[in-house]
Motif scaffolding. Sequence first.
Motif, PDB file in Angstrom:
ATOM      1  N   ALA A  35       0.828  -1.214   0.000  1.00 10.16           N
ATOM      2  CA  ALA A  35       0.000   0.000   0.000  1.00 10.16           C
ATOM      3  C   ALA A  35       0.857   1.257   0.000  1.00 10.16           C
ATOM      4  CB  ALA A  35      -0.941  -0.009   1.199  1.00 10.16           C
ATOM      5  N   ALA A  36       2.013   1.208   0.652  1.00 11.31           N
ATOM      6  CA  ALA A  36       2.908   2.368   0.678  1.00 11.31           C
ATOM      7  C   ALA A  36       3.482   2.644  -0.715  1.00 11.31           C
ATOM      8  CB  ALA A  36       4.030   2.138   1.686  1.00 11.31           C
ATOM      9  N   THR A  37       3.887   1.588  -1.432  1.00 10.88           N
ATOM     10  CA  THR A  37       4.365   1.802  -2.801  1.00 10.88           C
ATOM     11  C   THR A  37       3.241   2.335  -3.677  1.00 10.88           C
ATOM     12  OG1 THR A  37       3.905  -0.477  -3.548  1.00 10.88           O
ATOM     13  CG2 THR A  37       6.050  -0.061  -2.530  1.00 10.88           C
ATOM     14  N   TRP A  38       2.026   1.838  -3.444  1.00  8.90           N
ATOM     15  CA  TRP A  38       0.841   2.308  -4.171  1.00  8.90           C
ATOM     16  C   TRP A  38       0.626   3.801  -3.943  1.00  8.90           C
ATOM     17  CZ3 TRP A  38      -3.702   4.000  -1.626  1.00  8.90           C
ATOM     18  CH2 TRP A  38      -4.827   4.179  -2.439  1.00  8.90           C
ATOM     19  N   GLN A  39       0.792   4.274  -2.708  1.00 10.37           N
ATOM     20  CA  GLN A  39       0.611   5.693  -2.413  1.00 10.37           C
ATOM     21  C   GLN A  39       1.562   6.550  -3.257  1.00 10.37           C
ATOM     22  OE1 GLN A  39       1.108   5.332   1.985  1.00 10.37           O
ATOM     23  NE2 GLN A  39      -0.818   6.446   2.122  1.00 10.37           N
ATOM     24  N   ILE A  40       2.815   6.144  -3.322  1.00 10.99           N
ATOM     25  CA  ILE A  40       3.792   6.917  -4.096  1.00 10.99           C
ATOM     26  C   ILE A  40       3.430   6.898  -5.581  1.00 10.99           C
ATOM     27  CG2 ILE A  40       6.213   7.082  -4.772  1.00 10.99           C
ATOM     28  CD1 ILE A  40       6.912   5.725  -2.083  1.00 10.99           C
ATOM     29  N   ALA A  41       3.088   5.720  -6.100  1.00 12.94           N
ATOM     30  CA  ALA A  41       2.810   5.595  -7.534  1.00 12.94           C
ATOM     31  C   ALA A  41       1.570   6.373  -7.942  1.00 12.94           C
ATOM     32  CB  ALA A  41       2.652   4.122  -7.902  1.00 12.94           C
ATOM     33  N   VAL A  42       0.537   6.345  -7.121  1.00 17.22           N
ATOM     34  CA  VAL A  42      -0.686   7.096  -7.447  1.00 17.22           C
ATOM     35  C   VAL A  42      -0.370   8.583  -7.573  1.00 17.22           C
ATOM     36  CG1 VAL A  42      -2.928   7.848  -6.554  1.00 17.22           C
ATOM     37  CG2 VAL A  42      -2.307   5.421  -6.494  1.00 17.22           C
ATOM     38  N   MET A  43       0.427   9.111  -6.634  1.00 19.63           N
ATOM     39  CA  MET A  43       0.757  10.534  -6.693  1.00 19.63           C
ATOM     40  C   MET A  43       1.690  10.851  -7.864  1.00 19.63           C
ATOM     41  SD  MET A  43      -1.092  11.869  -4.471  1.00 19.63           S
ATOM     42  CE  MET A  43      -0.458  13.507  -4.856  1.00 19.63           C
ATOM     43  N   LEU A  44       2.646   9.977  -8.134  1.00 23.33           N
ATOM     44  CA  LEU A  44       3.549  10.205  -9.267  1.00 23.33           C
ATOM     45  C   LEU A  44       2.791  10.220 -10.589  1.00 23.33           C
ATOM     46  CD1 LEU A  44       6.736   8.016  -8.632  1.00 23.33           C
ATOM     47  CD2 LEU A  44       6.675  10.491  -9.015  1.00 23.33           C
ATOM     48  N   GLY A  45       1.928   9.232 -10.761  1.00 21.41           N
ATOM     49  CA  GLY A  45       1.209   9.118 -12.021  1.00 21.41           C
ATOM     50  C   GLY A  45       0.400  10.348 -12.344  1.00 21.41           C
ATOM     51  N   ARG A  46      -0.174  10.961 -11.321  1.00 24.96           N
ATOM     52  CA  ARG A  46      -0.997  12.144 -11.555  1.00 24.96           C
ATOM     53  C   ARG A  46      -0.182  13.437 -11.606  1.00 24.96           C
ATOM     54  NH1 ARG A  46      -4.836  13.981 -14.508  1.00 24.96           N
ATOM     55  NH2 ARG A  46      -5.918  15.783 -13.613  1.00 24.96           N
ATOM     56  N   THR A  47       0.691  13.645 -10.603  1.00 20.10           N
ATOM     57  CA  THR A  47       1.362  14.931 -10.501  1.00 20.10           C
ATOM     58  C   THR A  47       2.500  15.090 -11.502  1.00 20.10           C
ATOM     59  OG1 THR A  47       2.859  14.103  -8.787  1.00 20.10           O
ATOM     60  CG2 THR A  47       0.813  15.111  -8.051  1.00 20.10           C
ATOM     61  N   VAL A  48       3.165  13.993 -11.853  1.00 21.93           N
ATOM     62  CA  VAL A  48       4.310  14.080 -12.758  1.00 21.93           C
ATOM     63  C   VAL A  48       3.940  13.662 -14.175  1.00 21.93           C
ATOM     64  CG1 VAL A  48       6.653  13.261 -13.209  1.00 21.93           C
ATOM     65  CG2 VAL A  48       5.918  13.709 -10.851  1.00 21.93           C
ATOM     66  N   ILE A  60      17.061  -1.876 -10.704  1.00 23.27           N
ATOM     67  CA  ILE A  60      17.178  -0.788 -11.688  1.00 23.27           C
ATOM     68  C   ILE A  60      17.419   0.534 -10.970  1.00 23.27           C
ATOM     69  CG2 ILE A  60      15.920   0.555 -13.409  1.00 23.27           C
ATOM     70  CD1 ILE A  60      14.458  -2.078 -14.165  1.00 23.27           C
ATOM     71  N   THR A  61      16.680   0.759  -9.889  1.00 21.13           N
ATOM     72  CA  THR A  61      16.860   1.986  -9.104  1.00 21.13           C
ATOM     73  C   THR A  61      18.278   2.086  -8.571  1.00 21.13           C
ATOM     74  OG1 THR A  61      14.517   1.952  -8.490  1.00 21.13           O
ATOM     75  CG2 THR A  61      15.987   3.263  -7.111  1.00 21.13           C
ATOM     76  N   MET A  62      18.815   0.965  -8.080  1.00 19.11           N
ATOM     77  CA  MET A  62      20.197   0.953  -7.589  1.00 19.11           C
ATOM     78  C   MET A  62      21.186   1.204  -8.716  1.00 19.11           C
ATOM     79  SD  MET A  62      22.605  -2.167  -6.626  1.00 19.11           S
ATOM     80  CE  MET A  62      22.532  -2.347  -8.397  1.00 19.11           C
ATOM     81  N   VAL A  63      20.992   0.543  -9.865  1.00 19.55           N
ATOM     82  CA  VAL A  63      21.901   0.726 -11.000  1.00 19.55           C
ATOM     83  C   VAL A  63      21.930   2.193 -11.416  1.00 19.55           C
ATOM     84  CG1 VAL A  63      22.154   0.249 -13.476  1.00 19.55           C
ATOM     85  CG2 VAL A  63      21.837  -1.639 -11.862  1.00 19.55           C
ATOM     86  N   CYS A 108       2.425  -3.922  -5.765  1.00 18.44           N
ATOM     87  CA  CYS A 108       3.755  -3.356  -5.561  1.00 18.44           C
ATOM     88  C   CYS A 108       4.595  -3.431  -6.832  1.00 18.44           C
ATOM     89  CB  CYS A 108       4.459  -4.020  -4.390  1.00 18.44           C
ATOM     90  SG  CYS A 108       5.027  -5.704  -4.673  1.00 18.44           S
ATOM     91  N   ALA A 109       4.458  -4.493  -7.626  1.00 20.05           N
ATOM     92  CA  ALA A 109       5.215  -4.577  -8.869  1.00 20.05           C
ATOM     93  C   ALA A 109       4.820  -3.447  -9.814  1.00 20.05           C
ATOM     94  CB  ALA A 109       4.979  -5.930  -9.535  1.00 20.05           C
ATOM     95  N   THR A 110       3.511  -3.208  -9.942  1.00 16.62           N
ATOM     96  CA  THR A 110       3.039  -2.135 -10.821  1.00 16.62           C
ATOM     97  C   THR A 110       3.453  -0.777 -10.292  1.00 16.62           C
ATOM     98  OG1 THR A 110       1.148  -3.538 -11.429  1.00 16.62           O
ATOM     99  CG2 THR A 110       0.997  -1.194 -11.956  1.00 16.62           C
ATOM    100  N   ALA A 111       3.352  -0.589  -8.976  1.00 17.47           N
ATOM    101  CA  ALA A 111       3.747   0.682  -8.374  1.00 17.47           C
ATOM    102  C   ALA A 111       5.233   0.948  -8.568  1.00 17.47           C
ATOM    103  CB  ALA A 111       3.390   0.681  -6.888  1.00 17.47           C
ATOM    104  N   MET A 115       7.310   4.044 -10.516  1.00 19.05           N
ATOM    105  CA  MET A 115       8.470   4.769  -9.982  1.00 19.05           C
ATOM    106  C   MET A 115       9.652   4.691 -10.944  1.00 19.05           C
ATOM    107  SD  MET A 115       8.435   4.114  -5.838  1.00 19.05           S
ATOM    108  CE  MET A 115       7.719   2.491  -5.663  1.00 19.05           C
ATOM    109  N   VAL A 116       9.907   3.498 -11.482  1.00 21.03           N
ATOM    110  CA  VAL A 116      11.009   3.329 -12.426  1.00 21.03           C
ATOM    111  C   VAL A 116      10.808   4.212 -13.655  1.00 21.03           C
ATOM    112  CG1 VAL A 116      11.989   1.677 -14.077  1.00 21.03           C
ATOM    113  CG2 VAL A 116      11.731   1.040 -11.680  1.00 21.03           C
ATOM    114  N   ALA A 117       9.575   4.299 -14.144  1.00 20.39           N
ATOM    115  CA  ALA A 117       9.288   5.133 -15.318  1.00 20.39           C
ATOM    116  C   ALA A 117       9.610   6.595 -15.059  1.00 20.39           C
ATOM    117  CB  ALA A 117       7.814   4.986 -15.713  1.00 20.39           C
ATOM    118  N   ASN A 118       9.595   6.989 -13.801  1.00 19.17           N
ATOM    119  CA  ASN A 118       9.860   8.385 -13.434  1.00 19.17           C
ATOM    120  C   ASN A 118      11.257   8.594 -12.865  1.00 19.17           C
ATOM    121  OD1 ASN A 118       7.255  10.131 -13.701  1.00 19.17           O
ATOM    122  ND2 ASN A 118       6.539   8.168 -12.924  1.00 19.17           N
TER     123      ASN A 118
END
Length: 630
Positions: A135-148, A514-517, A608-611, A615-618
């Motif tokens: 749910a925490a990853t979902w929170q970040i992704a929902v906001m990223l998808g809309r605001t960014v 990917i994020t680490m790389v 979480c995978a989708t979220a 994040m990776v897309a951004n």
Amino acid sequence: MKDRMTPCHEERLRRTAGLRAACILLVLAPLLFSALPAAAQPPDLQAAYRFLLSERDAGGILYTATSGKLAGRQLPLSYHDSAAYWGEHVCAMADCTVVDVYNPHTYTLLPEPSSAGDLQTERINTHNGASIYDAATWQIAVMLGRTVNRLDLAPGQDPYGLVSNQNLLLTEAHSGDSPYPVFGASRAVTVGPVFVYNGQRITEPARAFSFRMLPRTWLSRDPLAASLYARLIKTAGLPAPNPEYQAGTVNWTDWKPITGENAWAFLLGPLQAADLHYRVERKAAFVPLHDPALSNALALLPTFAALQSSLGAVYHAPAGTVANQGGQLIDPHFVAVENNISLYAGLRLLRATLETTLRQDNTLSPADRERIDIALRLSGAMIDGGEIGGGGVSRTTLGLLHFFRHHAWQDGAFVQGGYADDPATKERWRPAREAEAVDVTTWGIAALGAERIDGWFGFGSAYRAWQQVKGWGGYGEGTTLWGVGFSDRDGNGLDAAGRFRQGVLSVEWTAGAITMVRSLIDHYRTLSPASPGTQQARAFLDTLHADEQSMLAAMERLRVDTYADTPFPGQPQRYRSLFPLATRPYLYASRRHSIPFGWYANPIPSTCATAWMVMVANHYNPFVPGGGPR
């Protein structure tokens, strides 16, 4: 990220433009321009995003709660499963015939102990549960998808209002569909010897850990019920007449308060989402202190501190917590290093948020300022060492950074866990290495930063740690890396000829890699021209860019609409008929697989995978305040 029992970042300073940067750019132009990341946005990000915003019966992951103050609010679940997946695929590999027995003394309806009973418990959790980490990853992704990304919402949907429903769920602390909502029911308050936090008793629900996975209701439906496979579910001793207890309904049994999940649920998810709402969407200067994202975090901060050892490590769970497998209890001195990495990142984020609020909000009362000061001192001591006593108890710790540098890093990478300050042994730290974990190193480098890792352990240490992980955890085809699995026991890694094996591939854990790389690329491409490692860094970058691009490409094979086009080992037959969705979520893993840390991976649509892929897309690093420079 899931909790591990011997069983997804230091803030990078934004580089300022100026003459010095311009000079470096001129000298290193060929290197820098070749290192710029290619566009990572998936071909149909909107369809993946829609999965995170849609009700389950519309191809998404949400349900509308019916209980108490949560009534009418949409909340996320962890997976989108189907009776056909369990019946056709899983039950074809194992006997799913189960007998659920009612106990009149405990008022519980549970499966008889058996492998079929374990399968039913897994189905119940997968179908009805919401991991607070997911749910925490979902929170970040929902906001990223809309605001960014400016992706579309459903009519009337407000992104921050939607993600704030999860904060309310944690505040109210009861199931979303509970017919008898009781405040604090989903919090691990101390009762006798159960849920004791490193010797401290936490009796206020608002200060206690949340259980790691929350059900819709205590009595949960088996996804095989009311399907072609309902015949596999037998019952014994059902109370009559009582419509709540019926065939296919089983009691929820997952009551585990875990440090890592709580770090995501109360720090990383809500605070990153709040930052995206106030500072990106609304162009405000700070997150208000009264926002539930901050108030929930501040309430739990002393509890995180209670579980910190004098060595600096924070324990995995309070005493009296049942382990992932079997009925044994988690050793109260056990430390999951990945939990500590998540908490470290969350504390850094909390500090950054509070410091900005303290500096920018002129309406804060003296009491508010004192509250922030106390939280800053406590979180600072947890990171750097110092006084962490509370409740009249005087205690000190060496801090998380000391633990990471002097104990958690061994043989060129982070160990998955160990035992800290255990009075039963003379060793202050006893590492547990019976299974190596991929995410502890990938997340650790993404959180602490490659520059810090190299500063601690020598130039190139962060890069070499990634090469080491690929050697036993990488999944691919030939010499091309596709991603990573979970551990060194997944059948992944390189064979004697240097070719990748194909055990199991995880979207979530690959997204973390990917994020680490990208954090490695960011570090090695910005070295000063005078640095003695510049030439070596050029060679590092060639490999890192190839890894990034090959993993990005491979993840597009693990969407629900593309998965069947690649013959992954262990792929279910007739896959498209199992999940006929209009949305385009990412799957949790490439096959069904028993993970050595205590749970099963399944090739099913995952929150979480989708979220993580949003994040990776951004180019968004959730371990860094504000997601880091992108």
